[in-house]
Motif scaffolding. Structure first.
Motif, mmCIF file in Angstrom:
data_model
loop_
_atom_site.group_PDB
_atom_site.id
_atom_site.type_symbol
_atom_site.label_atom_id
_atom_site.label_comp_id
_atom_site.label_asym_id
_atom_site.label_seq_id
_atom_site.Cartn_x
_atom_site.Cartn_y
_atom_site.Cartn_z
ATOM 1 N N GLU A 1 0.824 -1.209 0.000
ATOM 2 C CA GLU A 1 0.000 0.000 0.000
ATOM 3 C C GLU A 1 0.859 1.261 0.000
ATOM 4 N N SER A 2 1.907 1.283 0.848
ATOM 5 C CA SER A 2 2.759 2.473 0.913
ATOM 6 C C SER A 2 3.573 2.643 -0.371
ATOM 7 N N LEU A 3 3.986 1.540 -0.983
ATOM 8 C CA LEU A 3 4.732 1.638 -2.248
ATOM 9 C C LEU A 3 3.842 2.158 -3.372
ATOM 10 N N LYS A 4 2.569 1.764 -3.356
ATOM 11 C CA LYS A 4 1.636 2.262 -4.366
ATOM 12 C C LYS A 4 1.438 3.767 -4.216
ATOM 13 N N LYS A 5 1.303 4.231 -2.971
ATOM 14 C CA LYS A 5 1.166 5.667 -2.729
ATOM 15 C C LYS A 5 2.442 6.408 -3.135
ATOM 16 N N ALA A 6 3.589 5.787 -2.874
ATOM 17 C CA ALA A 6 4.863 6.413 -3.232
ATOM 18 C C ALA A 6 4.984 6.585 -4.745
ATOM 19 N N ASN A 7 4.552 5.582 -5.493
ATOM 20 C CA ASN A 7 4.599 5.677 -6.958
ATOM 21 C C ASN A 7 3.719 6.815 -7.463
ATOM 22 N N GLU A 8 2.540 6.965 -6.855
ATOM 23 C CA GLU A 8 1.645 8.057 -7.249
ATOM 24 C C GLU A 8 2.261 9.410 -6.902
ATOM 25 N N TRP A 9 2.926 9.482 -5.736
ATOM 26 C CA TRP A 9 3.569 10.738 -5.331
ATOM 27 C C TRP A 9 4.699 11.099 -6.294
ATOM 28 N N ILE A 10 5.454 10.101 -6.734
ATOM 29 C CA ILE A 10 6.548 10.337 -7.681
ATOM 30 C C ILE A 10 6.006 10.903 -8.987
ATOM 31 N N ASP A 11 4.930 10.317 -9.501
ATOM 32 C CA ASP A 11 4.342 10.805 -10.756
ATOM 33 C C ASP A 11 3.863 12.251 -10.629
ATOM 34 N N THR A 12 3.386 12.613 -9.451
ATOM 35 C CA THR A 12 2.832 13.953 -9.250
ATOM 36 C C THR A 12 3.910 15.000 -8.991
ATOM 37 N N ASN A 13 4.944 14.636 -8.232
ATOM 38 C CA ASN A 13 5.904 15.625 -7.736
ATOM 39 C C ASN A 13 7.228 15.672 -8.486
ATOM 40 N N PHE A 14 7.512 14.688 -9.309
ATOM 41 C CA PHE A 14 8.768 14.710 -10.060
ATOM 42 C C PHE A 14 8.578 15.528 -11.332
ATOM 43 N N ILE A 15 8.581 16.852 -11.156
ATOM 44 C CA ILE A 15 8.446 17.794 -12.266
ATOM 45 C C ILE A 15 9.716 18.633 -12.306
ATOM 46 N N ALA A 16 10.424 18.586 -13.424
ATOM 47 C CA ALA A 16 11.719 19.265 -13.525
ATOM 48 C C ALA A 16 11.527 20.777 -13.583
ATOM 49 N N SER A 17 12.040 21.471 -12.560
ATOM 50 C CA SER A 17 11.972 22.934 -12.519
ATOM 51 C C SER A 17 12.927 23.430 -11.445
ATOM 52 N N GLY A 18 13.306 24.701 -11.537
ATOM 53 C CA GLY A 18 14.130 25.313 -10.504
ATOM 54 C C GLY A 18 15.606 24.991 -10.627
ATOM 55 N N GLY A 19 16.378 25.391 -9.596
ATOM 56 C CA GLY A 19 17.826 25.220 -9.590
ATOM 57 C C GLY A 19 18.262 23.981 -8.831
ATOM 58 N N THR A 20 19.506 24.013 -8.299
ATOM 59 C CA THR A 20 20.088 22.841 -7.637
ATOM 60 C C THR A 20 20.688 23.243 -6.299
ATOM 61 N N ASN A 21 20.134 22.706 -5.202
ATOM 62 C CA ASN A 21 20.665 22.942 -3.860
ATOM 63 C C ASN A 21 20.848 21.587 -3.181
ATOM 64 N N MET A 22 22.083 21.074 -3.235
ATOM 65 C CA MET A 22 22.348 19.725 -2.730
ATOM 66 C C MET A 22 22.463 19.676 -1.212
ATOM 67 N N SER A 23 23.086 20.684 -0.623
ATOM 68 C CA SER A 23 23.418 20.621 0.802
ATOM 69 C C SER A 23 22.174 20.518 1.674
ATOM 70 N N ILE A 24 21.144 21.299 1.368
ATOM 71 C CA ILE A 24 19.933 21.261 2.183
ATOM 72 C C ILE A 24 19.238 19.907 2.062
ATOM 73 N N ALA A 25 19.317 19.288 0.878
ATOM 74 C CA ALA A 25 18.692 17.979 0.681
ATOM 75 C C ALA A 25 19.400 16.908 1.506
ATOM 76 N N LEU A 26 20.731 16.895 1.484
ATOM 77 C CA LEU A 26 21.479 15.891 2.242
ATOM 78 C C LEU A 26 21.305 16.094 3.746
ATOM 79 N N ASP A 27 21.310 17.345 4.191
ATOM 80 C CA ASP A 27 21.140 17.619 5.626
ATOM 81 C C ASP A 27 19.788 17.118 6.127
ATOM 82 N N GLN A 28 18.728 17.392 5.376
ATOM 83 C CA GLN A 28 17.391 16.961 5.798
ATOM 84 C C GLN A 28 17.250 15.441 5.747
#
Length: 741
Positions: A386-413
């Motif tokens: 069930e959680s993997l199915k929801k994750a796949n739906e979230w990926i389809d919705t939120n993986f939209i290429a836009s904006g710049g690149t900030n790696m440090s904040i992603a790794l810290d979180q």
């Protein structure tokens, strides 16, 4: 990355069309090459899948049979980009030597310029696909009265790099090496010899060697009378004292010699058409469970490093009963604007496939980042259906290429999501196509956090780079310091498959926190011992001083969190070229450390190792040398080369550099491309025209950026003819000044 319609594929497509002009006469033993059908064009790539040589045609009027001119109507115009006509191959031979996970390949072949008039000449482009993680060692080409060879040199002043032109040679793709031979006469033969290394894949308990050997039908000589012979000599040395069993082979091999741990095989036959399948050989050692060995060897007197060498390798034989570690996995994916299009879609497919392979008791999290971070969940979730199915739906919705690149904040979180328990292995899967200016600072922060938490509880950071704009040495450093696994894809066609392999290997841990009890003065590459996985052998190598123990003890932790110890046999070897096998790992490890520490002495050491072993590096460049006879000048001041029938007086051989190949290294990322969100690709050096256009554009931009656009337009509309002439001349002067700079 290249598009399908780039200069190379366009040139080959035009070359195949031009080849139809060649007349082969009425001899029944001659068969004209079959044209490529539209269906074949759609399903087959025009990039080489075997060693190839192409005639570079700018002037289509010179295309004809050198033995039988057809006197066809003259063709006007020039080919831009130049047409690339595949030359017919006369002979091909391979020598392959496999040691552990490395194969050394030597290819020798002969091609004929069958498509250019006898009184004309053209350049010939050699293209060599090099297999899995291939790395060029050198090339030699012989034509009538001339020979060409490559050589590595140190570029101290940057002159070699600035002089490099893509058309002269370099990497067409990361696995395709090219070089260009100038002024080859029509009807002449080229003898080509190329050496490279490539990886032997280890999967499901067997070693897999795959050498590019699939020749297109149109390289088969037109005449049936010409004998065509294929030859592959294969030597295998797995470093063990157990027998080797051959499981699968694509071409019939004859066993010449067999010893414990060694095989000598030969494929040799006359054929009507050249091979249309790659050479694949699968084999395994008769052993069970974990197996490996330590190989020792003394350096040669000429080596710059006089410490003894060692190589430790450990393989996990497949066992379905063996447990793998419970995982806490956080997937961090770059969704900046540069990832748009096919890149983000292939990444999504690979991520969904990786999630589907999680065990029900694994925990996972997903984070997309650009300028900001986007979390699937604020806590890690169990990998239920069930959680993997929801994750796949979230990926389809939120993986939209836009904006710049900030790696440090992603790794810290991401690091804050882990529970900190010792009952599972925390992992970060980090995917990006860009580079940032604070990469060293990110590594320093990760080092501090690792020191505070302890290496056992700190997450393994597995890194994956897409294209050539990201800093692959930064990604290597992140993986190396955390016992993670690094991989990359430079080609759009391989993103999904390589990413799935990377995630699968990193997830199949069976032994972690490995320690070895070698001599006190021991230097290893990589500097941190990685974990042992099912489908990835553990291979570490290095240098040492003193006496190596007769048996090496390796300690680690297995899936039930208990300690595990394995005794590894130590043996001296003279028939395995450890110095060449160690070179690539040593250079990559030193280069990563040199980038992080900005150590110039370490950079110089890398360059020396590169020159000594012939292995390419970031601090050396490959040049092309031409060798030809040098004649004494006659009394009239001319060389003896044109003195009628009299044989000229030859003084000896003259060797000179003719050009520099485009840089063969990965580079250290491109922050400008990342800032401008340019989609990832395998970078080609700019042509002279590009440089002039760029200089002109920059000059004009600098001038007009100082003015308001509307004010400039209104002012220009009111000036008279004399002023417009002066303004035009001024712009021309500024343009020429920028070009000179």
């Amino acid at each position: 990355m290249y598009n399908n319609d780039d200069d190379f594929t366009t040139g080959v497509r035009d070359g195949l069309r031009l080849a139809k002009r060649i007349y082969y006469g009425n001899d029944r033993s001659v068969v004209a090459p079959k044209p490529v059908t539209p269906m074949e064009k759609a399903t087959k790539s025009l990039y080489p899948t075997s060693p190839m040589v192409y005639a570079v045609i700018y002037n289509p009027a010179i295309v004809d049979n050198p033995d039988m001119p057809s006197y066809q109507p003259h063709v006007h115009g020039r080919c831009d980009p130049p047409a690339l006509i595949p030359l017919q191959m006369n002979d091909i031979s391979f020598e392959v030597e496999c040691y552990l996970d490395t194969a050394f390949v030597t290819m020798s072949g002969s091609w004929r310029v069958h498509c250019v008039m006898g009184d004309a000449d053209c350049s010939c482009r050699v293209a060599i696909p090099m297999g899995e993680e291939g790395s060029i060692l050198g090339a030699e080409v012989e034509v009538a009265r001339k020979s060409y060879s490559t050589k590595l040199v140190v570029d101290e002043n940057g002159e070699e790099e600035s002089a490099a032109v893509v058309e002269d040679g370099g990497l067409l793709k990361p696995h395709i090496f090219t070089l260009t031979i100038p002024q080859v006469d029509g009807g002449s033969n080229l003898s080509v010899k190329v050496r490279w290394t490539q990886k032997v894949i280890y999967k499901d308990g067997e070693f897999i060697l795959n050498v590019p050997y699939s020749f297109p039908e149109y390289v088969t000589p037109a005449s049936k009378k010409h004998p065509k012979k294929e030859r592959i000599q294969l030597k295998v040395n797995c470093g063990l004292t157990t027998d080797i069993a051959c499981k699968t082979t694509s071409h019939p091999l004859k066993e010449r010699k067999r010893e414990p741990g060694k095989l000598d095989l030969l494929y040799e036959t006359l054929v009507l058409t050249w091979s249309s399948t790659d050479f694949i050989f699968k084999y395994h050692a008769f052993t069970t469970n974990l197996f490996g060995s330590v190989l020792l060897k003394s350096p040669s007197p000429q080596s710059i490093d006089q410490r003894d060498m060692f190589s430790l390798y450990l393989f996990a034989y497949p066992d379905k009963r063996r447990k793998v570690f419970r995982k806490e996995a956080v997937f961090i994916v770059d969704v900046s604007e540069s990832m748009q299009g096919n890149t983000i879609e292939l990444t999504k497919n690979a991520l969904i496939a990786a999630l589907s392979k999680l065990e029900p008791d694994d925990f996972f999290g997903i984070m997309a980042f650009n300028d900001q971070t986007h979390l699937y969940s604020s806590t890690l979730e169990l990998a239920t259906n069930e959680s993997l199915k929801k994750a796949n739906e979230w990926i389809d919705t939120n993986f939209i290429a836009s904006g710049g690149t900030n790696m440090s904040i992603a790794l810290d979180q991401a690091l804050e999501l882990f529970s900190g328990t010792s009952k599972s292995i925390p992992m970060v899967f980090f995917i990006t196509d860009g580079a940032t200016e604070n990469e060293r600072q990110i590594c320093e922060v990760m080092q501090k956090q690792q020191k505070n938490k302890g290496s056992a509880l700190f997450p393994r950071i597995h890194t994956f780079g897409i294209g050539s704009f990201c800093n692959h040495y930064f990604l290597r450093m992140l993986a190396m310091m955390s016992r993670g696994h690094y991989d990359a894809s430079y080609d759009a066609d391989s993103i999904e498959t390589r990413m799935q392999m990377w995630a699968s290997k990193a997830s199949s841990l069976i032994m972690t926190n490995i320690l070895i009890d070698g001599p006190d003065d021991l230097e290893i590459y990589p500097s941190t011992i990685p974990d042992l996985c099912y489908n990835r052998p553990l291979i570490i190598s290095g240098r040492y001083k003193g006496k190596f123990p007769e048996k090496l003890e390796a300690k680690g932790t297995i899936a039930d969190m208990s300690n595990f110890t394995i005794d590894i046999e130590v043996q001296h070897t003279n028939d395995i070229p450890l110095e060449k096998m160690l070179a690539k790992n040593q250079i990559e490890s030193y280069t990563t450390q040199a980038w992080f520490s900005e150590d110039k002495e370490l950079e110089e050491k890398v360059a020396k190792i590169s020159l000594e072993t012939g292995t390419v590096s970031e601090y050396t460049h490959m040049i092309m040398l031409k060798t030809e006879p040098h004649y004494k000048p006659s009394k009239s001041g001319k060389t003896g080369k044109k003195q009628g029938k009299k044989k000229p007086d030859q003084e000896g051989l003259k060797t000179e550099k003719i050009y520099t190949l485009h840089h063969l290294g990965l580079g250290f990322g491109n922050m400008v491309a990342t800032f401008e969100n340019i989609p990832p690709r395998f970078v080609r050096a700019p042509s002279q025209t590009d440089k002039i256009v760029s200089a002109t554009g920059n000059c004009c931009a600098d001038v007009f950026s100082k003015c308001c656009c509307m004010c400039c337009i209104q002012a220009c509309s009111r000036i008279n003819n004399q002023c417009s002439v002066v303004l035009t001349q001024t712009c021309g002067f500024l343009t020429c000044s920028a070009c000179c700079e």
